[in-house]
Design a protein around this motif. Sequence first.
Motif, PDB file in Angstrom:
ATOM      1  N   UNK A   1       0.710  -1.192   0.012  1.00  0.00           N
ATOM      2  CA  UNK A   1       0.095  -0.005   0.063  1.00  0.00           C
ATOM      3  C   UNK A   1       0.757   1.317  -0.055  1.00  0.00           C
ATOM      4  N   UNK A   2       2.116   1.157  -0.283  1.00  0.00           N
ATOM      5  CA  UNK A   2       3.048   2.317   0.071  1.00  0.00           C
ATOM      6  C   UNK A   2       4.145   2.142  -1.129  1.00  0.00           C
ATOM      7  N   UNK A   3       4.499   3.602  -1.758  1.00  0.00           N
ATOM      8  CA  UNK A   3       5.590   3.534  -2.630  1.00  0.00           C
ATOM      9  C   UNK A   3       6.146   5.012  -2.523  1.00  0.00           C
TER      10      UNK A   3
ATOM     11  N   UNK B   1     -10.330   7.500   7.865  1.00  0.00           N
ATOM     12  CA  UNK B   1     -10.871   6.021   7.356  1.00  0.00           C
ATOM     13  C   UNK B   1      -9.950   5.810   5.636  1.00  0.00           C
ATOM     14  N   UNK B   2      -9.389   6.727   5.518  1.00  0.00           N
ATOM     15  CA  UNK B   2      -8.808   6.511   3.904  1.00  0.00           C
ATOM     16  C   UNK B   2      -7.788   6.047   3.726  1.00  0.00           C
ATOM     17  N   UNK B   3      -6.986   5.753   4.745  1.00  0.00           N
ATOM     18  CA  UNK B   3      -5.628   5.150   4.745  1.00  0.00           C
ATOM     19  C   UNK B   3      -4.936   5.010   6.211  1.00  0.00           C
ATOM     20  N   UNK B   4      -3.945   4.209   6.549  1.00  0.00           N
ATOM     21  CA  UNK B   4      -3.254   4.418   7.808  1.00  0.00           C
ATOM     22  C   UNK B   4      -2.287   5.885   7.897  1.00  0.00           C
TER      23      UNK B   4
ATOM     24  N   UNK C   1       5.172  10.093  -3.724  1.00  0.00           N
ATOM     25  CA  UNK C   1       4.753   8.974  -2.859  1.00  0.00           C
ATOM     26  C   UNK C   1       3.495   8.543  -3.590  1.00  0.00           C
ATOM     27  N   UNK C   2       3.130   7.325  -3.488  1.00  0.00           N
ATOM     28  CA  UNK C   2       1.868   6.525  -3.680  1.00  0.00           C
ATOM     29  C   UNK C   2       1.557   5.769  -2.595  1.00  0.00           C
ATOM     30  N   UNK C   3       0.161   6.061  -2.130  1.00  0.00           N
ATOM     31  CA  UNK C   3      -0.461   5.401  -1.043  1.00  0.00           C
ATOM     32  C   UNK C   3      -1.589   4.870  -1.585  1.00  0.00           C
TER      33      UNK C   3
ATOM     34  N   UNK D   1      -4.423   5.164  -6.127  1.00  0.00           N
ATOM     35  CA  UNK D   1      -3.559   5.369  -5.504  1.00  0.00           C
ATOM     36  C   UNK D   1      -3.335   6.946  -5.386  1.00  0.00           C
ATOM     37  N   UNK D   2      -3.216   7.343  -3.955  1.00  0.00           N
ATOM     38  CA  UNK D   2      -3.055   8.712  -3.813  1.00  0.00           C
ATOM     39  C   UNK D   2      -1.498   9.102  -4.262  1.00  0.00           C
ATOM     40  N   UNK D   3      -1.270   9.942  -5.406  1.00  0.00           N
ATOM     41  CA  UNK D   3      -0.169  10.198  -5.930  1.00  0.00           C
ATOM     42  C   UNK D   3       0.249  11.916  -5.545  1.00  0.00           C
TER      43      UNK D   3
END
Length: 573
Positions: A382-384, A409-412, A429-431, A465-467
Motif C-alpha cells: 500500500x505504499x511506494x 478512514x482513507x488510509x493508515x 509517494x503513492x499510497x 493510489x494517492x499520488x
Amino acid sequence: MKNCSVPFLIVFAFLYLCSYTSAAQQKQLSIEKEVNLPERFIYPVDYPVMSFSGDYGELRGNHFHGGLDFRVGGVVGAPILATADGYISKISVSPTGYGNALYITHSNGFVSVYGHLHKFADKIQQFVRKKQYEKESFVLTLELDSLQFPVKQGEKIAYAGNTGSSGGPHLHFEIRNSENVPLSVLERNYIEVHDKMSPIFNRVEFFGYFKRGDVPECFMVERGKGDGPIMVPENFYVAVDAIDKMEGTNAKLAVNEYKVYLDTTLVYDLVIGEVPFGEGKYINSLIEYSLKSRRGKSFIKSYVEPGNMLSYKIRSENDGILSLKDTLPHKVKVEVLDYKGNRAVKSWQVQRCDSLFAERYNIAPEGAHMAWYLANIYESDGFKIKIPSASLYRSIYFTADTAEKRVTPFSPVWNIHSPQTPLHTPATVNIRYEGPDSLASKALLASVRKDGKLSGAGGSVEQGQLVAKLYSFGKYTIAVDVEAPSITPSFNNGAVVKGDRISFVIKDRLSGIKSYRVEIDGHWVLAEFDAKTARLRVPLPDAKITRGTMHKVKVVVVDNKDNESVVTRRFKW
C-alpha cells in the motif's frame, strides 16, 4: 587477485560532482573578479538613522537571505528611492514572496530590487492598476523596456510596506549582477555602514560520528555540567549557532565565516560569501538539520556531507570530522567572523572516552539502504516512494511503517522515515486510497501534526493510489476535503462604508485556496490578497463605482479540490 573495478554509477556520480564543483568554483571566481559599479549607490530609504533588521547571508528557512532589510519605523509609507540611475525593468505583484516589488536595471546590467512595497509611486501605480484590470488579476509580473519608466538616482519610486511574505513593515533591498546572483552589498562597499561589533555565540553542540558501511550515524553528545573536558567519541563534529551584531540595531545578523580547529589544526573553514539562488537550498546540508527539525534553530555544522554542493565554499580536513587518536585532553576552538572581519572565538577541552558510547556502535541498522547519489525506490504493501538522485545529502537506511491509530478512514498514518532528514528535491509517494469512488476527487495527502490535526500536502488519486509530491519526511495520511472555503466580510449587509476599501477574510481548512473573484455590480474589481493574514482588500476608488448609492459585491472562492463558496453583500459608499 582483488577485483578493482568500480560500479559505473559510482564513477558517474563522482564525475558529476567534480564537474559541478568546478563550474561552481568558476562561478565564484567570476563573481569575485567583478568590478564595482562606476556610479555610487545611495541608500534606498531616506531616513535620518539607518538601521537594518536583516542582512545578506542570514540563515533563513530554506535559503540564505539575499539582501538587506531596512527598518522603516514600524509603519508603512516611508518613501523608497532609486539607488542609482537606470530603468524599471520588472514589476511584480504577489500575495507571497516579495509582495509588491520593483526591479531597476542599471547601466552595466546590475539590477537593484525593492521588495514588500506598500504601493508604487503614482505613475507606476496607475500603470499597474490599468494592467491588473486589463488582465482581471491581482497577481502580476510585467517585463518592461528601457523607455517605459527611466529613473534617476534618488527619485521616489515607491513606499515601504508589509506585502508578501513579510514579518513587518520594512524594505527588502538587493543588488544582483548580470547573472542574477544577489551580491553582498555591504561587503562590496556599495553602501557603507559603520560596523565594529563582533559576532556572538548562542550555542555550540557536539555530535558523535561513525559509519555503518557508507551510512553516517550521528548523535548529539551530552555535555556535562562541570568545568571538566567534554567527553566525546573518537570521531565527532561541532554545530555552531552564532549571530552577528551591528551598531544601531538589535537584529540578529549574519555570520560570514566559520572556522573550527582541533588543537592548532584548522579542520573546517566555511566562507558563505555570495550564494546564487539556485544553490540556496543547500543550506539544509550546511546546517545540523536534526536541530533545525527539533529546535527550529540553524546551527552550521563542521561535517561536510557528500551531497552538499556548497562544498566549494569550504576548506576542510577529513570532511570536517574531528578525530582523536588518544585519550589525552585536546582543545576545540571555534572562530566566527562577520563580513567586516570582526571576530569572536570560543574554546572547549575535549577528551576521548570510548566506553560512554560503546552501545551506539552495537545497534544494528534498520531499514533499506539508500545511496545519496542514486535514484531510490522503496515499496511496501500500500505504499511506494521514489526519491530522486542527489535529493539526499548523505546515504541513509530508509524506514516506513504505519502507526497503530488511524486519524482518517482513507488510509493508515504512514511514518515516512524521519523529519530530521532533509530532502533537497521532492520525492513522489503513492499510497493506497481506501475510500469510496465518490470521494476520490476530493482526496489529498495530509501531514499529521503532533496534536493530531491535519495539514494539506496536495496530490490526487490515480487508479486507486494517492499520488503526491513529498517535500519533507514525517507522518502522513490520506484525507478528503469536502468543505468549501470560508468567507468572512468585515462589514454588515447594507452597511455604509466610510473608508476607501472593503475587506473579507478567506480561508480553507485543508487543500488551500486555488482562486478567488470579486465583482461589484456584476463587474470584476481588483481585490488585493495578503496571504499571511488571509485578507482580501478591495480598494473602492479603483473600482470606479458611484458614490452615495447602494452596490452589490459578490465574492467567489474556490479551493484546490474545487469546493466553492459564494458570499454577497450590499453596501453604500
